[in-house]
Design a protein around this motif. Sequence first.
Motif, short mmCIF file in Angstrom:
data_model
loop_
_atom_site.label_atom_id
_atom_site.label_comp_id
_atom_site.label_asym_id
_atom_site.label_seq_id
_atom_site.Cartn_x
_atom_site.Cartn_y
_atom_site.Cartn_z
N ASP A 111 0.71 -1.19 -0.08
CA ASP A 111 -0.05 0.17 -0.02
C ASP A 111 0.81 1.20 0.07
O ASP A 111 0.49 2.12 -0.57
N ASP A 180 -5.31 -2.10 10.43
CA ASP A 180 -6.30 -1.08 10.23
C ASP A 180 -6.05 0.01 11.16
O ASP A 180 -6.24 1.04 10.31
N ILE A 198 -12.25 3.10 3.15
CA ILE A 198 -12.44 1.81 3.33
C ILE A 198 -11.19 1.26 3.49
O ILE A 198 -10.15 1.55 2.81
N VAL A 199 -10.86 0.70 4.84
CA VAL A 199 -9.85 -0.48 5.00
C VAL A 199 -10.02 -1.77 5.39
O VAL A 199 -11.05 -1.83 6.30
N GLU A 200 -9.70 -2.61 4.47
CA GLU A 200 -10.13 -3.95 4.73
C GLU A 200 -8.96 -4.88 5.10
O GLU A 200 -7.80 -4.68 4.52
N SER A 206 -4.59 -11.83 -0.64
CA SER A 206 -4.55 -10.62 -1.13
C SER A 206 -3.04 -10.12 -1.17
O SER A 206 -2.69 -9.03 -1.98
N LEU A 227 -12.41 4.75 -1.64
CA LEU A 227 -11.95 3.45 -2.04
C LEU A 227 -10.92 3.36 -2.90
O LEU A 227 -11.00 4.11 -4.11
N THR A 256 -7.97 -1.58 -2.16
CA THR A 256 -8.99 -2.35 -1.69
C THR A 256 -9.35 -3.48 -3.10
O THR A 256 -9.16 -4.59 -3.01
N ARG A 270 -10.64 -8.25 -5.43
CA ARG A 270 -11.08 -7.71 -4.14
C ARG A 270 -10.23 -8.09 -3.08
O ARG A 270 -10.32 -9.22 -2.56
N GLY A 271 -9.03 -7.56 -2.56
CA GLY A 271 -7.94 -8.16 -1.98
C GLY A 271 -7.38 -9.25 -2.79
O GLY A 271 -6.88 -9.00 -3.68
N TYR A 295 -20.71 -1.87 -2.72
CA TYR A 295 -20.11 -0.82 -1.51
C TYR A 295 -20.93 0.19 -1.10
O TYR A 295 -21.11 0.65 -0.19
N PRO A 349 -19.20 -7.11 -2.95
CA PRO A 349 -18.29 -7.33 -1.99
C PRO A 349 -18.94 -7.96 -0.70
O PRO A 349 -18.47 -8.71 0.08
#
Length: 459
Positions: A111, A180, A198-200, A206, A227, A256, A270-271, A295, A349
């Motif tokens: 990231d 997170d 958004i933090v997943e 991932s 996002l 994300t 997604r991931g 979302y 999602p």
Amino acid sequence: MMLQPGVVVAEVGSGGVLLDTGRPAAAYLSPTALGWLRGRPPAAEHRVQHGHCFTQWRAAGLVAPEAEPPAPAMHGDLEAQAADCATLVPHPVLVVAMAATCGFCTQLTADLAANADSLMRLDSSVLLVEADSTRSLGRPLADPVQQQLTHLGRRAAHQGTPTAVMLAPGQPARVLSGFDEVSHALVTLSGADPQATIVEAPTSCSVDVAAQPVDAVLTARVNGTRLGIAVRGDESRQITETVTGGLSDDGYTPVTLTVERPDSFYLLFRGGELLTRARTPIALRQTLDAVLAGYASYASAERGTIPLLCGAAVHDGGHAVLFPRTWLSDLVKRARRLEQAGWRLRPEPYTTLRTAPGTGALQLPAAPGSGQGGAEVTAVLTEPPQTGVPPTRAWLLASLVNWIARPATTDAVHRLAASLEPLPVHTGTWQEALTHLTHPHTAEADPGRGPVPSGSRKE
């Protein structure tokens, strides 16, 4: 025994599930354990097991701890050391303890690399501290200060990785734990809104997807929420920008979604979950539209909906099945075979369900913009436990209730548990599930009422 705030007990079959509605923590309750939780004393031969259960529930934060001497404050030593360092910093500094063997740190590193442009403009400093190296991002620090903060970072690593310490002139030091919290701190330092980002949490899959360099991170606005969509290649970027109006360099944005075209397919992740292998830009745009709409729907969920962290497949006949998210990538790669049998995978999602008035049956609403009606969930396909012990139906139902997305309401947990009671549950591998769904005798029938594939169990 008092439950912790936000913890609920839902009965499933002859047992139950003890579930935290605010975070992903849950425990299966056998009929005997359910009685213990309600105050029934254990039989003499069960006292050891009784004590073990309550110890585990307390450790998971599901039941209140018994009266004990107060424990030392968490992070106490680290906070004391951080307070001394806070007087040294000339501007905000985030010290992050990292480890090469930490998958969360690998995702964080990916990231950070994807957000390199925004980090160069930080009016603050970020120190990434590992056992034998320190990397500095943002504003430079004097060598003596950086050395002191490096020592602080290595002390923070004793709390696990990633652990961070936020320092700022005139403010108390703050210890941050986990992917997170560290990601939200980076968002804040960049000037963006952490509450609207958004933090997943990453998974091993991932991390594999994110490890390769990306060309840009686009920030899509979804119903007021930020996002991050990473893109690889100019074509992927152009398509993504067309769909989302995504902006690049919009502050630090954790990744994300990822869009790329390594060969003949356009891939959307997604991931680590593969959501589509689209053959055309139009097909990719349609899937992106559906995912972003998912979302948006989750961010402003209607009352009475139940969002689950699982996959869903809808049949042309108007019914649907649920399955574990871990199967999604493998099933997407075989989407053509499923489509030939009348099944369509839903890429959203969250699998958002409703309960039908009167019957309480679970219903999957129509995909936004599809022009089609909803579908009734008629079966669940899932994996058996890896212990080798055949699962009871109550155990399976408890594990399915645990698919509910947090935060959840107590009412949603109870409605989900009640609605799952009558559903057939098939256990097996994703390969067996694929065979089951595409079997010529069940392709047009409700898979919950069709034959069970060889090697799987129907509970």
